[in-house]
Design a protein around this motif. Structure first.
Motif, PDB file in Angstrom:
ATOM      1  N   SER A  23       1.015  -1.140   0.024  1.00 21.65           N
ATOM      2  CA  SER A  23       0.080   0.013   0.047  1.00 21.65           C
ATOM      3  C   SER A  23       0.962   1.336  -0.142  1.00 21.65           C
ATOM      4  CB  SER A  23      -1.311  -0.057   1.356  1.00 21.65           C
ATOM      5  OG  SER A  23      -1.607   1.328   1.432  1.00 21.65           O
ATOM      6  N   ILE A 102      -3.131   7.017   4.829  1.00 22.43           N
ATOM      7  CA  ILE A 102      -3.572   5.829   3.549  1.00 22.43           C
ATOM      8  C   ILE A 102      -4.764   6.132   3.119  1.00 22.43           C
ATOM      9  CG2 ILE A 102      -3.806   3.461   3.562  1.00 22.43           C
ATOM     10  CD1 ILE A 102      -1.774   2.952   5.822  1.00 22.43           C
ATOM     11  N   TYR A 106      -5.599   6.894  -0.887  1.00 24.29           N
ATOM     12  CA  TYR A 106      -6.516   5.994  -1.601  1.00 24.29           C
ATOM     13  C   TYR A 106      -7.465   6.712  -2.249  1.00 24.29           C
ATOM     14  CZ  TYR A 106     -10.336   2.529  -1.799  1.00 24.29           C
ATOM     15  OH  TYR A 106     -11.180   1.771  -2.393  1.00 24.29           O
ATOM     16  N   TRP A 279      -4.976  -1.735  -5.584  1.00 24.24           N
ATOM     17  CA  TRP A 279      -5.024  -0.574  -4.505  1.00 24.24           C
ATOM     18  C   TRP A 279      -6.057  -1.026  -3.616  1.00 24.24           C
ATOM     19  CZ3 TRP A 279      -5.428   4.006  -8.695  1.00 24.24           C
ATOM     20  CH2 TRP A 279      -4.284   4.148  -8.903  1.00 24.24           C
ATOM     21  N   ASP A 283      -4.416  -1.493   0.476  1.00 21.34           N
ATOM     22  CA  ASP A 283      -5.157  -0.387   1.539  1.00 21.34           C
ATOM     23  C   ASP A 283      -5.956  -1.028   2.382  1.00 21.34           C
ATOM     24  OD1 ASP A 283      -3.619   1.604   0.229  1.00 21.34           O
ATOM     25  OD2 ASP A 283      -5.142   2.026  -1.090  1.00 21.34           O
ATOM     26  N   MET A 287      -5.101  -1.168   6.141  1.00 14.69           N
ATOM     27  CA  MET A 287      -5.877  -0.313   7.268  1.00 14.69           C
ATOM     28  C   MET A 287      -6.594  -1.278   8.180  1.00 14.69           C
ATOM     29  SD  MET A 287      -6.198   3.110   6.453  1.00 14.69           S
ATOM     30  CE  MET A 287      -7.912   3.464   6.915  1.00 14.69           C
TER      31      MET A 287
END
Length: 365
Positions: A23, A102, A106, A279, A283, A287
């Motif tokens: 990420s 993040i 994103y 992606w 992420d 997360m």
């Protein structure tokens, strides 16, 4: 099943970390490192290996006799209850800030590459809903999801490298053939790697939930470090040789453009959906891991029995923070290249080293 018996294996943690750290790497490597080091930037991944192994040795010293404790409790043993909890609270606040960064990045990536006219908050909200569902579930289930994402992601990366080889131009030889001064120029690019890969320190706050430890999985961990560094080096070579050394520093997301221009056997083109899925997976996993870590830290700081109810308020805080943290993606990049990079190295290398030295002197580890 209660939270006290909700475990993941070391192999699952390594796979989750592999997916999650991408990420950060996707947006940093190799654009920012090429700016620093030129064509030899791919060597930095290999040069970072000794420092990462040293960090893992430090964590081994801190956690080898943990006996059900996590890193926050070890800090309390070394620095005293108040000092240890203050340090742990700092790690918590830093993790929340990382989540905000993040989530914001994103959303910015979607706006910059695919959905320019959409609302930033929508993308962030969708990501946080997925994280909410995962963080309120069991750690064991998250481990299985992480393994699945790892398998898919590794397959995609290997295919991207293979297919990009057919499009590599004459820069391939130029990228691979390095002079001694090129290797020396790669040294500054080691620090971005240390900033990102050093986040493995945070796994110490889940130590009581990881089956077996560093000692039992030492060979596995060392093998993963070398394989991860080698894969990053090869991925960078593919990007630099395909997109061009001079062009890469000017591309906001080089990996996106690499995949976008890949043609598979002359049949499948415009594979933007691949990078979008990549992606989302990276992420989402990272997360979710940070959210689980944060509620675990809160459980320790305030001696709570149940933490699932904290996931919602935590993610609402992250949602607001992601929208307010910076005014633009450019400002966010400057912030992460300076403040965040330095802070990660201090928290993930400096503090553990200080703790190990202090613990040895006080004979508590």
């Amino acid at each position: 099943m209660g939270e006290s018996v909700d475990h993941v294996s070391m192999r699952q943690i390594l796979r989750i970390f592999f997916v999650g750290i991408l990420s950060l790497i996707i947006k940093v490597i190799p654009r920012q490192t090429t700016e620093l080091s030129g064509k030899g930037t791919w060597v930095a991944a290999l040069l970072a290996v000794p420092s990462i192994l040293f960090l893992l040795w430090i964590l081994h010293l801190l956690l080898r006799h943990a006996k059900g404790k996590h890193l926050g409790e070890i800090y309390c043993d070394i620095f005293g209850t108040i000092g240890g909890k203050i340090l742990t609270a700092i790690y918590f606040l830093w993790a929340v800030m990382m989540m905000c960064i993040i989530a914001r990045d994103y959303g910015d990536r979607f706006l910059a590459t695919t959905y320019q006219n959409e609302v930033l908050a929508i993308f962030i909200a969708i990501l946080l809903v997925l994280v909410f569902i995962t963080a309120r579930g069991s750690l064991r289930a998250f481990g299985r999801v992480g393994e699945l994402c790892f398998t898919i992601l590794l397959t995609v990366i290997i295919l991207v490298i293979l297919f990009s080889a057919s499009k590599a131009n004459t820069d391939l030889q130029r990228v691979v053939a390095l002079a001694p001064e090129d290797i020396l120029a790669a040294v500054p690019s080691v620090f971005p790697y240390l900033s990102m890969m050093g986040l493995a320190t945070y796994s110490g706050f889940l130590w009581s939930s990881i089956q077996l430890g560093i000692q039992e999985n030492r060979k596995l961990i060392i093998r993963w470090v070398f394989m991860f560094a080698l894969l990053l080096a090869v991925l960078q070579i593919a990007i630099l040789s395909t997109m061009g050394i001079e062009l890469v520093p000017h591309l906001q997301f080089p990996l996106f453009y690499l995949i976008k221009n890949i043609t598979v056997f002359g049949v499948f083109e415009r594979l933007e959906s691949v990078i979008i899925a990549l992606w989302v997976a990276t992420d989402y996993i990272f997360m979710s891991l940070l959210a689980i870590l944060c509620v675990n830290i809160l459980k320790f700081l305030f001696r709570l029995e149940k933490t699932k109810e904290l996931v919602g308020p935590l993610l609402l805080l992250v949602f607001a923070g992601s929208l307010l943290i910076t005014s633009s993606s450019f400002a966010l990049e400057i912030f992460t290249k300076t403040v965040v990079r330095a802070g990660n190295i201090i928290l993930c290398f400096g503090i553990p080293i200080l703790a190990a030295v202090t613990g040895k002197l006080r004979r508590v580890i």
